[in-house]
Motif scaffolding. Structure first.
Motif, mmCIF file in Angstrom:
data_model
loop_
_atom_site.group_PDB
_atom_site.id
_atom_site.type_symbol
_atom_site.label_atom_id
_atom_site.label_comp_id
_atom_site.label_asym_id
_atom_site.label_seq_id
_atom_site.Cartn_x
_atom_site.Cartn_y
_atom_site.Cartn_z
ATOM 1 N N THR A 205 47.107 43.990 52.044
ATOM 2 C CA THR A 205 48.472 43.720 51.569
ATOM 3 C C THR A 205 48.501 42.914 50.276
ATOM 4 O OG1 THR A 205 49.074 43.706 53.898
ATOM 5 C CG2 THR A 205 50.741 42.920 52.355
ATOM 6 N N LEU A 206 47.624 41.929 50.193
ATOM 7 C CA LEU A 206 47.614 41.107 48.969
ATOM 8 C C LEU A 206 47.333 41.997 47.756
ATOM 9 C CD1 LEU A 206 47.577 38.069 47.870
ATOM 10 C CD2 LEU A 206 45.104 38.404 47.811
ATOM 11 N N ALA A 207 46.308 42.837 47.858
ATOM 12 C CA ALA A 207 45.956 43.720 46.737
ATOM 13 C C ALA A 207 47.057 44.750 46.480
ATOM 14 C CB ALA A 207 44.626 44.426 47.024
ATOM 15 N N LEU A 208 47.664 45.277 47.549
ATOM 16 C CA LEU A 208 48.736 46.266 47.371
ATOM 17 C C LEU A 208 49.927 45.636 46.645
ATOM 18 C CD1 LEU A 208 48.789 48.167 50.811
ATOM 19 C CD2 LEU A 208 47.519 48.721 48.737
ATOM 20 N N GLY A 209 50.172 44.361 46.919
ATOM 21 C CA GLY A 209 51.264 43.651 46.237
ATOM 22 C C GLY A 209 50.936 43.355 44.787
ATOM 23 N N LEU A 210 49.683 42.944 44.549
ATOM 24 C CA LEU A 210 49.293 42.618 43.170
ATOM 25 C C LEU A 210 49.286 43.869 42.298
ATOM 26 C CD1 LEU A 210 46.373 40.064 43.783
ATOM 27 C CD2 LEU A 210 48.733 39.551 43.145
ATOM 28 N N SER A 231 42.460 41.628 34.827
ATOM 29 C CA SER A 231 41.324 40.738 35.112
ATOM 30 C C SER A 231 41.809 39.463 35.806
ATOM 31 C CB SER A 231 40.527 40.428 33.846
ATOM 32 O OG SER A 231 41.374 39.902 32.856
ATOM 33 N N HIS A 232 43.020 39.028 35.419
ATOM 34 C CA HIS A 232 43.600 37.840 36.060
ATOM 35 C C HIS A 232 43.902 38.124 37.538
ATOM 36 C CE1 HIS A 232 46.398 34.631 36.932
ATOM 37 N NE2 HIS A 232 47.392 35.483 37.037
ATOM 38 N N LEU A 233 44.546 39.260 37.808
ATOM 39 C CA LEU A 233 44.916 39.573 39.196
ATOM 40 C C LEU A 233 43.679 39.928 40.034
ATOM 41 C CD1 LEU A 233 48.254 41.607 38.887
ATOM 42 C CD2 LEU A 233 47.935 39.160 39.194
ATOM 43 N N GLN A 234 42.683 40.547 39.386
ATOM 44 C CA GLN A 234 41.476 40.904 40.147
ATOM 45 C C GLN A 234 40.730 39.649 40.601
ATOM 46 O OE1 GLN A 234 41.006 43.399 41.824
ATOM 47 N NE2 GLN A 234 39.917 44.921 40.632
ATOM 48 N N GLU A 235 40.848 38.598 39.783
ATOM 49 C CA GLU A 235 40.276 37.310 40.162
ATOM 50 C C GLU A 235 40.893 36.858 41.498
ATOM 51 O OE1 GLU A 235 38.280 35.592 37.602
ATOM 52 O OE2 GLU A 235 37.637 34.480 39.385
ATOM 53 N N VAL A 236 42.206 37.038 41.608
ATOM 54 C CA VAL A 236 42.923 36.644 42.833
ATOM 55 C C VAL A 236 42.501 37.547 43.995
ATOM 56 C CG1 VAL A 236 45.211 36.353 43.890
ATOM 57 C CG2 VAL A 236 44.889 35.823 41.458
ATOM 58 N N ALA A 237 42.531 38.875 43.767
ATOM 59 C CA ALA A 237 42.164 39.815 44.843
ATOM 60 C C ALA A 237 40.708 39.594 45.273
ATOM 61 C CB ALA A 237 42.365 41.256 44.374
ATOM 62 N N GLY A 238 39.862 39.292 44.288
ATOM 63 C CA GLY A 238 38.433 39.102 44.565
ATOM 64 C C GLY A 238 38.151 37.864 45.401
ATOM 65 N N ARG A 239 39.103 36.960 45.499
ATOM 66 C CA ARG A 239 38.925 35.762 46.337
ATOM 67 C C ARG A 239 39.551 35.932 47.724
ATOM 68 N NH1 ARG A 239 37.432 31.434 42.884
ATOM 69 N NH2 ARG A 239 37.803 31.992 40.723
ATOM 70 N N SER A 240 40.081 37.138 48.012
ATOM 71 C CA SER A 240 40.809 37.313 49.278
ATOM 72 C C SER A 240 39.846 37.601 50.436
ATOM 73 C CB SER A 240 41.813 38.468 49.160
ATOM 74 O OG SER A 240 41.130 39.696 49.038
ATOM 75 N N GLU A 241 40.332 37.285 51.621
ATOM 76 C CA GLU A 241 39.574 37.606 52.842
ATOM 77 C C GLU A 241 39.392 39.121 52.941
ATOM 78 O OE1 GLU A 241 41.231 35.828 56.405
ATOM 79 O OE2 GLU A 241 40.391 37.468 57.625
ATOM 80 N N ASP A 242 40.435 39.881 52.538
ATOM 81 C CA ASP A 242 40.350 41.345 52.661
ATOM 82 C C ASP A 242 39.256 41.927 51.774
ATOM 83 O OD1 ASP A 242 42.188 41.644 54.643
ATOM 84 O OD2 ASP A 242 43.871 42.128 53.330
ATOM 85 N N PHE A 243 39.001 41.320 50.625
ATOM 86 C CA PHE A 243 37.906 41.823 49.779
ATOM 87 C C PHE A 243 36.584 41.672 50.530
ATOM 88 C CE2 PHE A 243 34.824 40.869 46.194
ATOM 89 C CZ PHE A 243 34.582 42.198 45.916
ATOM 90 N N GLN A 244 36.386 40.511 51.167
ATOM 91 C CA GLN A 244 35.151 40.305 51.948
ATOM 92 C C GLN A 244 35.065 41.305 53.096
ATOM 93 O OE1 GLN A 244 32.591 38.655 51.076
ATOM 94 N NE2 GLN A 244 33.740 38.010 49.257
#
Ligand code: T3D
Length: 261
Positions: A205-210, A231-244
């Motif tokens: 959801t976080l990535a879908l929103g971003l 690159s700014h938003l990917q920084e945020v998505a890349g720190r999410s639990e869902d990315f892991q």
């Protein structure tokens, strides 16, 4: 707020909002605009909601502004103010909601009802659906975001044709023009649109929103700005639990179990 003009139900991560004034083809009066805005605020605030599904009750999606209510307005009524305080906020509530919005277009979507459809991220149309930029029939211009949203979906020529002629666009033509994502048999619309919504609700959801935010912003930015913003938003998505979770699932050859954070 208790609702009288919409239905609001949450199940399996999906908030289903149904426009519910079928006798007037779900035309928007002030109460329905206010209730829908309130419903969308709940969707924004609730972590249980990871996708919104919009539809209409009865045979229409929505016939736009309630023209019977218009006829009882005082002579000094300001349409501009009405738009600024009502529809504009409703449209921004949809486009700025950082969760996917699916419109299940069950019938005619006219005027501001068409604009609300356009403000969804995904449109699934019944083969009985039609889209009418009805504004010019009553001597108005497209509003509630249609000038911006429609042009970006179908291009200037088709947007101008729809706005100036105000003819109904069938579901098949809408698919051909890129106005809808899928056309389905009428009786399968609830099931198929709910399946889209559930699948989106199970997503990151976080990535879908971003990505929604980035896509809207890209419409008014240069490529260089879009690259920086990504690159700014990917920084945020890349720190999410869902990315892991997504990464681990890939390595284990499993389906990811995204939590939306
Ligand atoms: O002023 C501002 O705030 C500015 C904002 C403007 C935004 C806008 O949305 S302007 C555009 C407003 N919408 C329209 O112009 C569309 C009007 N409706 C129609 O053209 C037709 O109803 C449809 C093409 C959508 C559907 O046609 P049809 O033949 O399938 O149904 P119908 O028989 O015309 O309508 C069925 C009933 O719904 C009927 O009521 P009745 O006679 O059975 O009691 C009809 O009056 C009612 N209805 C349909 N549209 C509206 C409506 N009632 C109030 N407002 C409506 N927009």
């Amino acid at each position: 707020m208790t609702y009288e003009t919409i239905l609001y139900e949450v199940a399996e991560g999906v908030a289903a909002i149904t426009l519910n004034r079928p006798d007037s083809l779900n035309a928007f009066n002030d109460q329905m605009i206010a209730e829908m805005r309130d419903g969308l605020k709940r969707c924004r605030q609730s972590q249980d909601v990871r996708c919104v599904l919009l539809t209409g009750s009865g045979r229409a999606f929505s016939a736009g502004q309630d023209l019977k209510a218009v006829s009882s307005r005082s002579t000094d009524f300001s349409i501009g103010e009405h738009l600024r305080k009502g529809y504009n906020r409703l449209i921004l509530a949809l486009t700025e909601l950082e969760k996917p919005v699916v419109a299940a277009v069950n019938g005619v979507a006219a005027g501001a009802g068409c604009s609300v459809c356009l403000a969804a991220d995904i449109r699934i149309a019944s083969h009985r659906a039609s889209f009418i930029q009805a504004f010019s029939k009553v001597g108005l211009i497209p509003d509630s975001g249609s000038t911006w949203l429609l042009t970006r979906l179908v291009g200037h020529g088709r947007a101008y044709e729809m706005a100036a002629m105000a003819d109904p666009i069938t579901a098949d033509t809408a698919l051909d023009w890129g106005l809808v994502n899928q056309v389905v048999p009428h009786d399968q619309l609830p099931e198929i649109s709910a399946a889209w919504a559930r699948r989106l609700a199970e997503g990151p959801t976080l990535a879908l929103g971003l990505m929604k935010r980035a896509l809207y912003r890209s419409a008014t930015s240069s490529l260089a700005d879009a690259l920086l913003y990504e690159s700014h938003l990917q920084e945020v998505a890349g720190r999410s639990e869902d990315f892991q979770r997504g990464l681990q699932a890939f390595l284990k050859k499993e389906e990811p179990d995204f939590k939306g954070r």
